[in-house]
Enzyme design. Sequence first.
Site, PDB file in Angstrom:
ATOM      1  N   GLU A  33       5.079   3.870   1.008  1.00 24.52           N
ATOM      2  CA  GLU A  33       4.840   4.597   2.263  1.00 24.52           C
ATOM      3  C   GLU A  33       6.064   4.547   3.171  1.00 24.52           C
ATOM      4  O   GLU A  33       6.395   5.538   3.838  1.00 24.52           O
ATOM      5  CB  GLU A  33       3.618   4.024   2.986  1.00 24.52           C
ATOM      6  N   ASP A 174       0.203  10.738  -9.176  1.00 27.59           N
ATOM      7  CA  ASP A 174       0.627  12.081  -8.769  1.00 27.59           C
ATOM      8  C   ASP A 174       2.106  12.252  -8.459  1.00 27.59           C
ATOM      9  O   ASP A 174       2.802  13.048  -9.095  1.00 27.59           O
ATOM     10  CB  ASP A 174      -0.231  12.571  -7.599  1.00 27.59           C
ATOM     11  N   GLU A 267     -12.974  14.357  -1.859  1.00 30.65           N
ATOM     12  CA  GLU A 267     -12.046  13.445  -2.519  1.00 30.65           C
ATOM     13  C   GLU A 267     -12.264  13.444  -4.029  1.00 30.65           C
ATOM     14  O   GLU A 267     -11.311  13.439  -4.798  1.00 30.65           O
ATOM     15  CB  GLU A 267     -12.200  12.025  -1.948  1.00 30.65           C
ATOM     16  N   GLU A 288      -2.734  19.126  -0.111  1.00 26.90           N
ATOM     17  CA  GLU A 288      -2.260  19.480  -1.453  1.00 26.90           C
ATOM     18  C   GLU A 288      -2.588  20.908  -1.883  1.00 26.90           C
ATOM     19  O   GLU A 288      -1.744  21.599  -2.478  1.00 26.90           O
ATOM     20  CB  GLU A 288      -2.799  18.476  -2.479  1.00 26.90           C
TER      21      GLU A 288
END
Length: 491
Positions: A33, A174, A267, A288
């Site tokens: 992050e 991902d 989700e 996304e």
Amino acid sequence: LQILGNVSEFQRVVSVLQEGVDFDIDVNASVFETNIRVVGGLLSAHLLSKKAGVEVEAGWPCSGPLLRMAEEAARKLLPAFQTPTGMPYGTVNLLHGVNPGETPVTCTAGIGTFIVEFATLSHLTGDPVFEDVARKALKALWKNRSDIGLVGNHIDVVTAKWVAQDAGIGAGVDSYFEYLVKGAILLQDEELMSMFLEYNKAIKNYTKFDDWYLWVQMYKGTVSMPVFQSLEAYWPGLQSLIGDVDNAMRTFLNYYTVWKQFGGLPEFYNIPQGYTVDKREGYPLRPELIESAMYLYRATRDPTLLELGRDAVESIEKISKVDCGFATIKDLRDHRLDNRMESFFLAETVKYLYLLFDPDNFIHNDGSAFDVVITPYGECVLNAGGYVFNTEAHPIDPAALHCCRKRKEEQWEVEDLMREFYSLKKTKKYTLKRVSDRGEGESAKDPEDAPTEKSGEKRNSKKSSHSLLSCPSQSFNSKLAVLGQVFLDNT
């Protein structure tokens, strides 16, 4: 904010940042992050600052306060990469490094999502260490893929043993695939692209069913979870970047049907049942699907993609808008709200929506317009388009990586010479071995990891049968400067 047109606000934020940020604090931070948000955000702001009207220092884009902050933040992450495999720990203490009790288990995305930011940093600063560690982590994942070509979800970074063996394109994996493609585009790197294309074959063979992508066991290829995760919706956009537009559109339309069913993407979505999964019914306004719509619209101009954008705007306005912002949707079945708003809503979701509906934005530049800046290393072309977004939607100008190349080559030439010198002192020999040719991102410590394919320009492209320090035959085409100018071109 700068992309949305609020230049004055961008300038105010930059001026605040330029006053300094202290990274020497006793706090544990996510390596992943911190990289995508802090390092990526600072690099992007640094490269966009002149376009936003911020006064830049001499030597920009190869220098600047935001670049120095990005470098300082990235250096705080480097201790995490000091593992036997080169794969980083998931968390690092910004003051003390990796905690002694830190778990060695890290998700695949947390290992493979550094090459965009770290390679940019290496090219701008001339320090190859960032690109080197990012590449080593990527190669470690590649080396430990299963016999059928898949990677799992979590791995032990010390032993390289897979802890979670579910293979898919969604959460936990991902952005690893995303960065192989974007890293290849950013660096014009054939090796990274060949890695992704091999993965893509395995993904199609074992996880794809009727234009959906399921989760399978990484060694056997048997289905483990027949679900679609909202995080997987980046995949059609990634497919468009490699030119697989037809498959991208078919998968996108599958995902779009889920959006229309609920007014957002849950989700988790059970594909056989056609409904949400228990305790995974929320929608935190993720970007996304809209990101994929933006990429695909640039490639196809299909109006269906604008319809998705319209639906997204109307859904977000109608369902999630509150007095002080836009709230996470706790349950898409009844549109109950949660008392939070994720940062990626502003950083990504709104930005991608804006860019979807703004065809003339400078981000979409086709190269017909550009800026020429003068650096200490010559003229440099910037803002010609082709921006690469990091996974937090911070745009990086690929052209900027070439602006500081001469500086980078000079620094590496110095490092090669100094390495030879200290090697000579250590071995007490009076003959020096010629430095071998290496790609820009390769580490001198890991010759066995050298790529088999071309991966960028070489540092020492002209081979010589003489030592680098053999004055009669080795001319110094660039300045060798350490704490001041030592050699000139004409000496």
